[in-house]
Design a protein around this motif. Structure first.
Motif, PDB file in Angstrom:
ATOM      1  N   VAL A  51       0.844  -1.194   0.000  1.00 52.57           N
ATOM      2  CA  VAL A  51       0.000   0.000   0.000  1.00 52.57           C
ATOM      3  C   VAL A  51       0.879   1.243   0.000  1.00 52.57           C
ATOM      4  N   PRO A  53       0.699   5.854  -1.281  1.00 51.88           N
ATOM      5  CA  PRO A  53       0.096   6.860  -2.165  1.00 51.88           C
ATOM      6  C   PRO A  53       0.526   6.652  -3.611  1.00 51.88           C
ATOM      7  N   ASN A  54      -0.132   7.337  -4.523  1.00 50.10           N
ATOM      8  CA  ASN A  54       0.234   7.257  -5.936  1.00 50.10           C
ATOM      9  C   ASN A  54       1.694   7.657  -6.132  1.00 50.10           C
ATOM     10  N   LYS A  58       5.049   1.467  -5.601  1.00 53.45           N
ATOM     11  CA  LYS A  58       4.405   0.154  -5.390  1.00 53.45           C
ATOM     12  C   LYS A  58       4.441  -0.696  -6.662  1.00 53.45           C
ATOM     13  N   GLN A 100      -0.790  -4.017 -14.340  1.00 55.14           N
ATOM     14  CA  GLN A 100      -1.787  -2.944 -14.370  1.00 55.14           C
ATOM     15  C   GLN A 100      -2.119  -2.629 -15.827  1.00 55.14           C
ATOM     16  N   GLU A 181      -3.101  -4.075  -8.577  1.00 54.31           N
ATOM     17  CA  GLU A 181      -4.454  -3.518  -8.514  1.00 54.31           C
ATOM     18  C   GLU A 181      -5.477  -4.467  -9.154  1.00 54.31           C
ATOM     19  N   THR A 184      -9.234  -3.283  -9.867  1.00 55.65           N
ATOM     20  CA  THR A 184      -9.542  -2.163 -10.766  1.00 55.65           C
ATOM     21  C   THR A 184     -10.747  -2.485 -11.636  1.00 55.65           C
ATOM     22  N   HIS A 214      -5.266  -0.239  -3.541  1.00 52.51           N
ATOM     23  CA  HIS A 214      -5.455   1.161  -3.159  1.00 52.51           C
ATOM     24  C   HIS A 214      -6.342   1.292  -1.925  1.00 52.51           C
ATOM     25  N   ASP A 215      -7.265   0.364  -1.750  1.00 54.98           N
ATOM     26  CA  ASP A 215      -8.205   0.437  -0.636  1.00 54.98           C
ATOM     27  C   ASP A 215      -7.519  -0.082   0.627  1.00 54.98           C
TER      28      ASP A 215
END
Length: 283
Positions: A51, A53-54, A58, A100, A181, A184, A214-215
């Motif tokens: 996990v 932030p953008n 990651k 992704q 992810e 998504t 992301h969650d």
């Protein structure tokens, strides 16, 4: 109420024998370095969730562990060997990847795409077998896309396509599975279905899972081991209940929150606080 540790004790014996590590890894794109001198060891037979932030590194780290991005320094080791020096087919028989935003060849059908997950198991003289049929059928069924088997992938919705890509990764039947992810484009119901499915694979077959999510609350609920990143470095790692605190969320995400116990899973539940909310203030 059952706890994550109770669930851990109910597992069968861990069958994962493969190890995946990054040692003093430096990663970047062109002249831009994103990850500098990072060390990480993925716990075999567990679900690890990354996990942060953008643009914190990651996905870059996951791509390097999948041999999609060569390190500019250091090394990624699969079973103690440099993954960059291993034959592609040997790596693919052990390690599966859901990148992704993957892309499919134009006009390919769902069943044909999922069947490509079996290619690493095809030797020079080995043809398609009943085992391959069973692996593809089970992957289609598990991801709820069996009725789409004859449809072209490019005609599907974003959520349907994501489940098809997950089915392809599952049909590969590797001992290590990396997912960038995986939820998504999925609605809430299918997010939970996919994460439950991945957890079942881990519990029943000992598959080592590494996922970028992301969650944060889903990460807390499904991770055995969590890695929190910021600015290309690891800020904390360990069991979610041991590392997820209000201070960590503030440091990593720059977000004020309170951390409660999730009544459904007995894992940390992060509740964001707005700018005008003060913890402990009267309503």
């Amino acid at each position: 109420m059952a706890t994550p540790d109770d669930d851990k004790e109910r597992r069968g014996p861990v069958v994962a024998e493969h190890t995946l590590q990054a040692q003093d890894v430096r990663l970047g794109y062109g002249d831009r370095e994103i990850v500098t001198g990072l060390d990480v060891s993925i716990p075999p037979g567990e679900v690890t969730v990354i996990v942060g932030p953008n643009a914190c590194g990651k996905s870059t780290l996951l791509r390097a562990m999948a041999r999609l991005l060569p390190p500019t320094g250091g090394s990624v080791l699969l079973d103690g060997r440099s993954i960059q020096e291993m034959p592609t087919k040997e790596v693919a028989a052990v390690l599966g990847i859901l990148p992704q935003s993957p892309s499919a060849p134009e006009g390919i059908t769902v069943s044909d795409l999922v069947g490509r997950g079996r290619y690493p198991h095809q030797g020079w003289f080995r043809r398609w077998t009943a085992e391959d049929d069973e692996a593809v059928a089970q992957a289609l069924l598990s991801t709820d896309v069996l009725e789409l088997a004859d449809r072209p992938v490019d005609e599907l919705s974003g959520g349907q396509r994501q489940r098809v890509w997950i089915a392809m990764a599952l049909s590969q039947r590797t001992d290590i599975l990396l997912l960038d992810e995986p939820t998504t484009f999925l609605d809430v119901s299918h997010q939970l279905d996919v994460l439950d499915l991945l957890t079942d694979l881990n519990r029943e077959r000992g598959v080592t899972m590494v996922a970028v999510l992301h969650d944060l609350n889903l990460a807390c609920r499904y991770a055995d081991h969590m890695i929190a990143m910021k600015g290309g470095r690891i800020v904390a790692e360990g069991r979610p209940r041991d590392i997820v605190t209000e201070e960590l969320v503030g440091e990593v995400f720059g977000m004020r929150c309170t951390v409660l116990d999730d009544p459904a899973s007995a894992t940390p539940m992060v509740v964001p606080l707005g700018r005008h909310h003060v913890k402990g203030a009267a309503a």
